[in-house]
Design a protein around this motif. Structure first.
Motif, PDB file in Angstrom:
ATOM      1  N   GLU A   1      37.625  53.733  38.821  1.00 27.05           N
ATOM      2  CA  GLU A   1      37.942  52.854  39.948  1.00 27.05           C
ATOM      3  C   GLU A   1      36.734  52.599  40.841  1.00 27.05           C
ATOM      4  O   GLU A   1      36.726  51.639  41.610  1.00 27.05           O
ATOM      5  CB  GLU A   1      39.110  53.422  40.749  1.00 27.05           C
ATOM      6  CG  GLU A   1      40.415  53.366  39.978  1.00 27.05           C
ATOM      7  CD  GLU A   1      41.622  53.877  40.749  1.00 27.05           C
ATOM      8  OE1 GLU A   1      41.473  54.259  41.933  1.00 27.05           O
ATOM      9  OE2 GLU A   1      42.713  53.887  40.172  1.00 27.05           O
TER      10      GLU A   1
ATOM     11  N   HIS B   1      35.104  49.089  40.577  1.00 25.34           N
ATOM     12  CA  HIS B   1      35.919  47.907  40.888  1.00 25.34           C
ATOM     13  C   HIS B   1      36.089  47.792  42.396  1.00 25.34           C
ATOM     14  O   HIS B   1      36.176  48.813  43.088  1.00 25.34           O
ATOM     15  CB  HIS B   1      37.297  48.005  40.210  1.00 25.34           C
ATOM     16  CG  HIS B   1      37.223  48.041  38.715  1.00 25.34           C
ATOM     17  ND1 HIS B   1      36.971  46.919  37.958  1.00 25.34           N
ATOM     18  CD2 HIS B   1      37.333  49.061  37.834  1.00 25.34           C
ATOM     19  CE1 HIS B   1      36.951  47.248  36.679  1.00 25.34           C
ATOM     20  NE2 HIS B   1      37.160  48.540  36.576  1.00 25.34           N
ATOM     21  N   PRO B   2      36.158  46.572  42.921  1.00 17.62           N
ATOM     22  CA  PRO B   2      36.360  46.395  44.367  1.00 17.62           C
ATOM     23  C   PRO B   2      37.692  47.012  44.811  1.00 17.62           C
ATOM     24  O   PRO B   2      38.689  46.928  44.095  1.00 17.62           O
ATOM     25  CB  PRO B   2      36.379  44.871  44.554  1.00 17.62           C
ATOM     26  CG  PRO B   2      35.854  44.296  43.296  1.00 17.62           C
ATOM     27  CD  PRO B   2      36.057  45.293  42.213  1.00 17.62           C
ATOM     28  N   LYS B   3      37.673  47.637  45.976  1.00 10.97           N
ATOM     29  CA  LYS B   3      38.885  48.314  46.501  1.00 10.97           C
ATOM     30  C   LYS B   3      40.083  47.368  46.557  1.00 10.97           C
ATOM     31  O   LYS B   3      41.199  47.763  46.235  1.00 10.97           O
ATOM     32  CB  LYS B   3      38.615  48.891  47.897  1.00 10.97           C
ATOM     33  CG  LYS B   3      37.518  49.921  47.932  1.00 10.97           C
ATOM     34  CD  LYS B   3      37.981  51.249  47.420  1.00 10.97           C
ATOM     35  CE  LYS B   3      36.882  52.289  47.561  1.00 10.97           C
ATOM     36  NZ  LYS B   3      36.575  52.989  46.361  1.00 10.97           N
ATOM     37  N   GLU B   4      39.864  46.127  46.951  1.00 10.06           N
ATOM     38  CA  GLU B   4      40.980  45.179  47.092  1.00 10.06           C
ATOM     39  C   GLU B   4      41.579  44.756  45.746  1.00 10.06           C
ATOM     40  O   GLU B   4      42.645  44.148  45.708  1.00 10.06           O
ATOM     41  CB  GLU B   4      40.560  43.945  47.896  1.00 10.06           C
ATOM     42  CG  GLU B   4      39.436  43.133  47.301  1.00 10.06           C
ATOM     43  CD  GLU B   4      38.037  43.615  47.664  1.00 10.06           C
ATOM     44  OE1 GLU B   4      37.089  42.911  47.286  1.00 10.06           O
ATOM     45  OE2 GLU B   4      37.894  44.665  48.305  1.00 10.06           O
ATOM     46  N   SER B   5      40.924  45.099  44.655  1.00  8.68           N
ATOM     47  CA  SER B   5      41.414  44.720  43.323  1.00  8.68           C
ATOM     48  C   SER B   5      41.983  45.899  42.531  1.00  8.68           C
ATOM     49  O   SER B   5      42.399  45.724  41.382  1.00  8.68           O
ATOM     50  CB  SER B   5      40.276  44.100  42.513  1.00  8.68           C
ATOM     51  OG  SER B   5      39.746  42.984  43.169  1.00  8.68           O
TER      52      SER B   5
ATOM     53  N   ASP C   1      44.780  47.662  42.535  1.00  4.59           N
ATOM     54  CA  ASP C   1      46.143  47.562  41.993  1.00  4.59           C
ATOM     55  C   ASP C   1      46.171  46.686  40.734  1.00  4.59           C
ATOM     56  O   ASP C   1      46.812  47.035  39.745  1.00  4.59           O
ATOM     57  CB  ASP C   1      47.120  47.008  43.037  1.00  4.59           C
ATOM     58  CG  ASP C   1      47.397  48.006  44.146  1.00  4.59           C
ATOM     59  OD1 ASP C   1      47.179  49.222  43.931  1.00  4.59           O
ATOM     60  OD2 ASP C   1      47.814  47.572  45.238  1.00  4.59           O
ATOM     61  N   TYR C   2      45.483  45.566  40.773  1.00  2.00           N
ATOM     62  CA  TYR C   2      45.397  44.674  39.620  1.00  2.00           C
ATOM     63  C   TYR C   2      44.677  45.366  38.460  1.00  2.00           C
ATOM     64  O   TYR C   2      45.124  45.302  37.307  1.00  2.00           O
ATOM     65  CB  TYR C   2      44.669  43.386  40.019  1.00  2.00           C
ATOM     66  CG  TYR C   2      44.390  42.450  38.870  1.00  2.00           C
ATOM     67  CD1 TYR C   2      45.421  41.836  38.172  1.00  2.00           C
ATOM     68  CD2 TYR C   2      43.079  42.189  38.476  1.00  2.00           C
ATOM     69  CE1 TYR C   2      45.164  40.977  37.106  1.00  2.00           C
ATOM     70  CE2 TYR C   2      42.806  41.334  37.421  1.00  2.00           C
ATOM     71  CZ  TYR C   2      43.849  40.736  36.740  1.00  2.00           C
ATOM     72  OH  TYR C   2      43.588  39.897  35.691  1.00  2.00           O
TER      73      TYR C   2
END
Length: 172
Positions: free
Chosen positions: A90, A93-97, A99-100
């Motif tokens: 994780e 990957h960008p924090k805001e992404s 969940d996706y």
């Protein structure tokens, strides 16, 4: 980096090469056994792995940490191999992404999907690039892994965006 542990018998072959009866390679607690292959074969596989143009990453499914990456994956992410072997999946990957990313990753683990398109990847310098990631889960020595092939899709996505904008402008 691999640390090696020799065990077994080496046999001299007619061409001067040695055949290794059993050799174990240790990396971050994972043991990879190479049985009945010459050392040249092991290094040949490593050469193939590092020569692939797309980024390759092997991830331990229990820890979600990288077990191995190729040179192209280092170039893609901007991290060194040593740095990548210490971080969680994780972290790239960008924090805001997240969940996706988790949703697409679970599809790949369960073999419901093999390709996750346009996945955001956070480069070491903070820049977001987009990758198409094809992956397949496997088990080796009772440990589950997934190997992912990361193809940079950033330029394709940008060209598609420009094409859509040009089409919309032409329709005005």
């Amino acid at each position: 980096m691999f640390a090696k542990y020799d065990r077994g018998i080496s046999e001299n072959l007619e061409d001067g090469k040695k055949k290794v009866v059993e050799k174990s390679w240790f990396q971050r607690g994972n043991i990879i056994k190479v049985v009945g292959y010459s050392l040249n074969g092991v290094f040949r596989v490593k050469t193939y792995f590092d020569s692939i143009v797309d980024g390759l990453a092997i991830l331990n499914l229990e820890t979600r940490c990288f077990s191995n990456v190729n040179n192209a994956f280092e170039d893609l992410t901007g991290y060194t191999k040593d740095e990548l072997l210490l971080i969680h999946m994780e972290d790239i990957h960008p924090k805001e992404s997240i969940d996706y990313v988790r949703k697409e990753f679970e599809k790949q683990i369960s073999n419901k999907s093999y390709i996750a398109k346009d996945m955001p990847v956070l480069n070491a310098n903070g820049k977001i690039i987009y990758c198409d990631i094809s992956a397949r889960a496997y088990t080796f020595d009772n440990t589950s892994f997934i190997i992912g092939v990361f193809r940079d899709a950033t330029q394709r996505i940008q060209l598609e965006k420009e094409l859509i904008e040009a089409k919309e402008k032409a329709e005005e």
